[in-house]
Design a protein around this motif. Structure first.
Motif, PDB file in Angstrom:
ATOM      1  N   GLY A   1      -1.511   2.718 -10.892  1.00  0.00           N
ATOM      2  CA  GLY A   1      -0.618   2.375  -9.790  1.00  0.00           C
ATOM      3  C   GLY A   1       0.578   1.536 -10.193  1.00  0.00           C
ATOM      4  O   GLY A   1       1.361   1.117  -9.336  1.00  0.00           O
ATOM      5  N   LYS A   2       0.763   1.318 -11.488  1.00  0.00           N
ATOM      6  CA  LYS A   2       1.856   0.459 -11.945  1.00  0.00           C
ATOM      7  C   LYS A   2       3.229   1.037 -11.598  1.00  0.00           C
ATOM      8  O   LYS A   2       4.083   0.337 -11.039  1.00  0.00           O
ATOM      9  CB  LYS A   2       1.768   0.249 -13.472  1.00  0.00           C
ATOM     10  N   THR A   3       3.456   2.292 -11.947  1.00  0.00           N
ATOM     11  CA  THR A   3       4.766   2.906 -11.710  1.00  0.00           C
ATOM     12  C   THR A   3       5.075   2.996 -10.220  1.00  0.00           C
ATOM     13  O   THR A   3       6.217   2.757  -9.802  1.00  0.00           O
ATOM     14  CB  THR A   3       4.825   4.310 -12.351  1.00  0.00           C
ATOM     15  N   THR A   4       4.074   3.315  -9.415  1.00  0.00           N
ATOM     16  CA  THR A   4       4.283   3.372  -7.972  1.00  0.00           C
ATOM     17  C   THR A   4       4.642   2.000  -7.432  1.00  0.00           C
ATOM     18  O   THR A   4       5.535   1.856  -6.579  1.00  0.00           O
ATOM     19  CB  THR A   4       3.021   3.909  -7.266  1.00  0.00           C
ATOM     20  N   THR A   5       3.988   0.960  -7.942  1.00  0.00           N
ATOM     21  CA  THR A   5       4.307  -0.406  -7.517  1.00  0.00           C
ATOM     22  C   THR A   5       5.737  -0.760  -7.873  1.00  0.00           C
ATOM     23  O   THR A   5       6.493  -1.279  -7.036  1.00  0.00           O
ATOM     24  CB  THR A   5       3.332  -1.401  -8.173  1.00  0.00           C
ATOM     25  N   ILE A   6       6.142  -0.473  -9.106  1.00  0.00           N
ATOM     26  CA  ILE A   6       7.508  -0.773  -9.527  1.00  0.00           C
ATOM     27  C   ILE A   6       8.510   0.007  -8.690  1.00  0.00           C
ATOM     28  O   ILE A   6       9.564  -0.527  -8.292  1.00  0.00           O
ATOM     29  CB  ILE A   6       7.678  -0.468 -11.025  1.00  0.00           C
ATOM     30  N   SER A   7       8.206   1.255  -8.376  1.00  0.00           N
ATOM     31  CA  SER A   7       9.122   2.068  -7.564  1.00  0.00           C
ATOM     32  C   SER A   7       9.316   1.462  -6.178  1.00  0.00           C
ATOM     33  O   SER A   7      10.423   1.498  -5.620  1.00  0.00           O
ATOM     34  CB  SER A   7       8.581   3.498  -7.440  1.00  0.00           C
ATOM     35  N   MET A   8       8.272   0.878  -5.617  1.00  0.00           N
ATOM     36  CA  MET A   8       8.415   0.221  -4.314  1.00  0.00           C
ATOM     37  C   MET A   8       9.204  -1.077  -4.428  1.00  0.00           C
ATOM     38  O   MET A   8       9.988  -1.422  -3.540  1.00  0.00           O
ATOM     39  CB  MET A   8       7.036  -0.020  -3.693  1.00  0.00           C
ATOM     40  N   LEU A   9       9.032  -1.805  -5.540  1.00  0.00           N
ATOM     41  CA  LEU A   9       9.803  -3.024  -5.740  1.00  0.00           C
ATOM     42  C   LEU A   9      11.288  -2.719  -5.906  1.00  0.00           C
ATOM     43  O   LEU A   9      12.139  -3.545  -5.564  1.00  0.00           O
ATOM     44  CB  LEU A   9       9.297  -3.771  -6.979  1.00  0.00           C
ATOM     45  N   LEU A  10      11.603  -1.548  -6.424  1.00  0.00           N
ATOM     46  CA  LEU A  10      12.996  -1.139  -6.593  1.00  0.00           C
ATOM     47  C   LEU A  10      13.582  -0.522  -5.331  1.00  0.00           C
ATOM     48  O   LEU A  10      14.782  -0.234  -5.283  1.00  0.00           O
ATOM     49  CB  LEU A  10      13.106  -0.122  -7.739  1.00  0.00           C
ATOM     50  N   GLY A  11      12.746  -0.271  -4.327  1.00  0.00           N
ATOM     51  CA  GLY A  11      13.220   0.382  -3.122  1.00  0.00           C
ATOM     52  C   GLY A  11      13.329   1.882  -3.240  1.00  0.00           C
ATOM     53  O   GLY A  11      13.898   2.539  -2.373  1.00  0.00           O
ATOM     54  N   LEU A  12      12.778   2.454  -4.322  1.00  0.00           N
ATOM     55  CA  LEU A  12      12.833   3.904  -4.509  1.00  0.00           C
ATOM     56  C   LEU A  12      11.774   4.622  -3.680  1.00  0.00           C
ATOM     57  O   LEU A  12      11.932   5.796  -3.346  1.00  0.00           O
ATOM     58  CB  LEU A  12      12.652   4.244  -5.986  1.00  0.00           C
ATOM     59  N   LEU A  13      10.679   3.926  -3.388  1.00  0.00           N
ATOM     60  CA  LEU A  13       9.629   4.444  -2.527  1.00  0.00           C
ATOM     61  C   LEU A  13       9.437   3.493  -1.358  1.00  0.00           C
ATOM     62  O   LEU A  13       9.497   2.273  -1.528  1.00  0.00           O
ATOM     63  CB  LEU A  13       8.304   4.571  -3.285  1.00  0.00           C
ATOM     64  N   THR A  14       9.222   4.052  -0.181  1.00  0.00           N
ATOM     65  CA  THR A  14       8.949   3.231   0.995  1.00  0.00           C
ATOM     66  C   THR A  14       7.447   2.971   1.087  1.00  0.00           C
ATOM     67  O   THR A  14       6.653   3.915   1.081  1.00  0.00           O
ATOM     68  CB  THR A  14       9.413   3.943   2.277  1.00  0.00           C
TER      69      THR A  14
ATOM     70  N   THR B   1       3.756   2.462   2.420  1.00  0.00           N
ATOM     71  CA  THR B   1       3.015   2.885   3.600  1.00  0.00           C
ATOM     72  C   THR B   1       2.680   1.678   4.460  1.00  0.00           C
ATOM     73  O   THR B   1       2.656   1.764   5.696  1.00  0.00           O
ATOM     74  CB  THR B   1       1.724   3.609   3.175  1.00  0.00           C
ATOM     75  N   ALA B   2       2.421   0.555   3.804  1.00  0.00           N
ATOM     76  CA  ALA B   2       2.154  -0.703   4.501  1.00  0.00           C
ATOM     77  C   ALA B   2       2.491  -1.844   3.553  1.00  0.00           C
ATOM     78  O   ALA B   2       2.622  -1.661   2.345  1.00  0.00           O
ATOM     79  CB  ALA B   2       0.692  -0.781   4.935  1.00  0.00           C
ATOM     80  N   GLY B   3       2.644  -3.038   4.126  1.00  0.00           N
ATOM     81  CA  GLY B   3       2.922  -4.216   3.321  1.00  0.00           C
ATOM     82  C   GLY B   3       4.405  -4.526   3.236  1.00  0.00           C
ATOM     83  O   GLY B   3       5.251  -3.840   3.829  1.00  0.00           O
ATOM     84  N   SER B   4       4.727  -5.575   2.508  1.00  0.00           N
ATOM     85  CA  SER B   4       6.113  -6.034   2.431  1.00  0.00           C
ATOM     86  C   SER B   4       6.461  -6.473   1.015  1.00  0.00           C
ATOM     87  O   SER B   4       5.595  -6.877   0.232  1.00  0.00           O
ATOM     88  CB  SER B   4       6.344  -7.199   3.389  1.00  0.00           C
ATOM     89  N   VAL B   5       7.762  -6.381   0.726  1.00  0.00           N
ATOM     90  CA  VAL B   5       8.313  -6.838  -0.545  1.00  0.00           C
ATOM     91  C   VAL B   5       9.523  -7.712  -0.240  1.00  0.00           C
ATOM     92  O   VAL B   5      10.450  -7.272   0.458  1.00  0.00           O
ATOM     93  CB  VAL B   5       8.744  -5.661  -1.449  1.00  0.00           C
ATOM     94  N   ARG B   6       9.512  -8.927  -0.746  1.00  0.00           N
ATOM     95  CA  ARG B   6      10.673  -9.814  -0.650  1.00  0.00           C
ATOM     96  C   ARG B   6      11.149 -10.115  -2.059  1.00  0.00           C
ATOM     97  O   ARG B   6      10.355 -10.488  -2.931  1.00  0.00           O
ATOM     98  CB  ARG B   6      10.331 -11.108   0.089  1.00  0.00           C
TER      99      ARG B   6
ATOM    100  N   ARG C   1       0.855  -1.191   0.000  1.00  0.00           N
ATOM    101  CA  ARG C   1       0.000   0.000   0.000  1.00  0.00           C
ATOM    102  C   ARG C   1       0.890   1.240   0.000  1.00  0.00           C
ATOM    103  O   ARG C   1       1.924   1.277   0.675  1.00  0.00           O
ATOM    104  CB  ARG C   1      -0.901   0.000   1.240  1.00  0.00           C
ATOM    105  N   LYS C   2       0.487   2.246  -0.767  1.00  0.00           N
ATOM    106  CA  LYS C   2       1.210   3.505  -0.786  1.00  0.00           C
ATOM    107  C   LYS C   2       0.222   4.651  -0.885  1.00  0.00           C
ATOM    108  O   LYS C   2      -0.616   4.696  -1.798  1.00  0.00           O
ATOM    109  CB  LYS C   2       2.192   3.570  -1.966  1.00  0.00           C
ATOM    110  N   THR C   3       0.321   5.575   0.062  1.00  0.00           N
ATOM    111  CA  THR C   3      -0.527   6.760   0.043  1.00  0.00           C
ATOM    112  C   THR C   3       0.347   8.005  -0.034  1.00  0.00           C
ATOM    113  O   THR C   3       1.474   8.036   0.473  1.00  0.00           O
ATOM    114  CB  THR C   3      -1.413   6.842   1.298  1.00  0.00           C
ATOM    115  N   PHE C   4      -0.185   9.025  -0.678  1.00  0.00           N
ATOM    116  CA  PHE C   4       0.436  10.348  -0.725  1.00  0.00           C
ATOM    117  C   PHE C   4      -0.604  11.315  -0.170  1.00  0.00           C
ATOM    118  O   PHE C   4      -1.523  11.724  -0.887  1.00  0.00           O
ATOM    119  CB  PHE C   4       0.821  10.719  -2.151  1.00  0.00           C
ATOM    120  N   GLY C   5      -0.468  11.627   1.111  1.00  0.00           N
ATOM    121  CA  GLY C   5      -1.514  12.412   1.756  1.00  0.00           C
ATOM    122  C   GLY C   5      -2.796  11.603   1.794  1.00  0.00           C
ATOM    123  O   GLY C   5      -2.822  10.478   2.299  1.00  0.00           O
ATOM    124  N   GLU C   6      -3.861  12.136   1.220  1.00  0.00           N
ATOM    125  CA  GLU C   6      -5.133  11.434   1.193  1.00  0.00           C
ATOM    126  C   GLU C   6      -5.315  10.592  -0.065  1.00  0.00           C
ATOM    127  O   GLU C   6      -6.331   9.902  -0.211  1.00  0.00           O
ATOM    128  CB  GLU C   6      -6.282  12.444   1.308  1.00  0.00           C
TER     129      GLU C   6
END
Length: 252
Positions: A42-55, A57-62, A11-16
């Motif tokens: 939400g594709k780019t945001t998902t990829i950014s979290m998989l790359l560690g570029l975005l932290t 908000t909740a959840g995990s990536v292995r 999960r990733k939120t930016f403000g509301e």
């Protein structure tokens, strides 16, 4: 062996604004997973979290058995990413750019690896050219070479054949198939080319408004929606249209 990618409750939120909402999936080694959705899904945001570029908000990536939040440096050298929309420094030549990345990834004999990729991806004549002087299609091939320079076990691709003519695009898709088979690599592919997705992907995640709303092998999705092409399935999901089966179930 653990799955190459394990995503749980991401999960990733930016403000509301909720950009990604409870996304979960896994991918075994040697598989290609498609990540599809319209702009803003939400594709780019998902990829950014998989790359560690975005932290998240909740959840995990292995990735390759390592928790990206706590053990990212054990795995970052085994991953890579390509997008034709992310520019390399324009003033450096193609060779200089690729050597920089090869050395950052600790590649043995970086010059030899760059020359190897230039031959495989057919841009050896461009090595001395400033990257800013390349055409869009040439930049796409160089970007892919950057993504392969460290022989990644997990490869994240955003529109890998954008701006390529049909012949070159087909050649690149075949190259990716051969690379996956030879390296046992896992590929996550975000693409708007539905023919490409049908050809390359073992499984497809369909996203809308930050959530995964359907998933399955391309053939399964075609059968489920009663469509002949994945593009029609994409439009049904993007426009939130019910399938005949859905309508019948809702009426009962």
């Amino acid at each position: 062996m653990p799955d190459a990618l394990e995503v749980r409750g991401l999960r990733k939120t930016f403000g509301e604004v909720v950009a990604v909402d409870e996304v979960s999936f896994s991918a075994a080694s040697g598989r290609t997973i498609g990540l599809l959705g319209g702009n803003g899904a939400g594709k780019t945001t998902t990829i950014s979290m998989l790359l560690g570029l975005l932290t998240p908000t909740a959840g995990s990536v292995r990735v390759l058995g390592h928790d990206l939040a706590t053990d990212r440096y054990a795995v970052l050298s085994r991953m890579n990413f390509s997008s034709p929309y992310v520019d390399l420094p324009h003033r450096l030549t193609v060779e200089q750019n690729l050597r920089v990345y090869a050395e950052l990834y600790g590649v043995d004999e970086p010059g030899a690896r760059v020359a190897e990729l230039a031959g495989q991806l057919q841009f050896a004549e461009l090595l001395d050219r400033p990257t800013g002087k390349l055409s869009a299609g040439q930049k796409t091939r160089v970007s892919l070479a950057k993504a392969l320079v460290n022989r990644p076990e997990v490869l994240l691709l955003d529109e890998p054949t954008a701006s390529l003519d049909p012949d070159t695009g087909d050649w690149v898709r075949r190259y990716l198939e051969e690379y996956r088979e030879a390296a046992g690599a896992t590929i996550l592919l975000a693409s708007h080319n539905m023919g490409e997705v049908e050809r390359l992907c073992d499984d497809v995640l369909m996203m809308r408004r930050g959530r995964v709303v359907d998933r399955g092998a391309p053939a399964e999705l075609l059968a489920r929606y009663g469509r002949e092409t994945l593009e029609d399935v994409f439009l049904d999901i993007a426009r939130d249209r019910r399938t005949g089966r859905d309508a019948a179930e809702a009426a009962q």
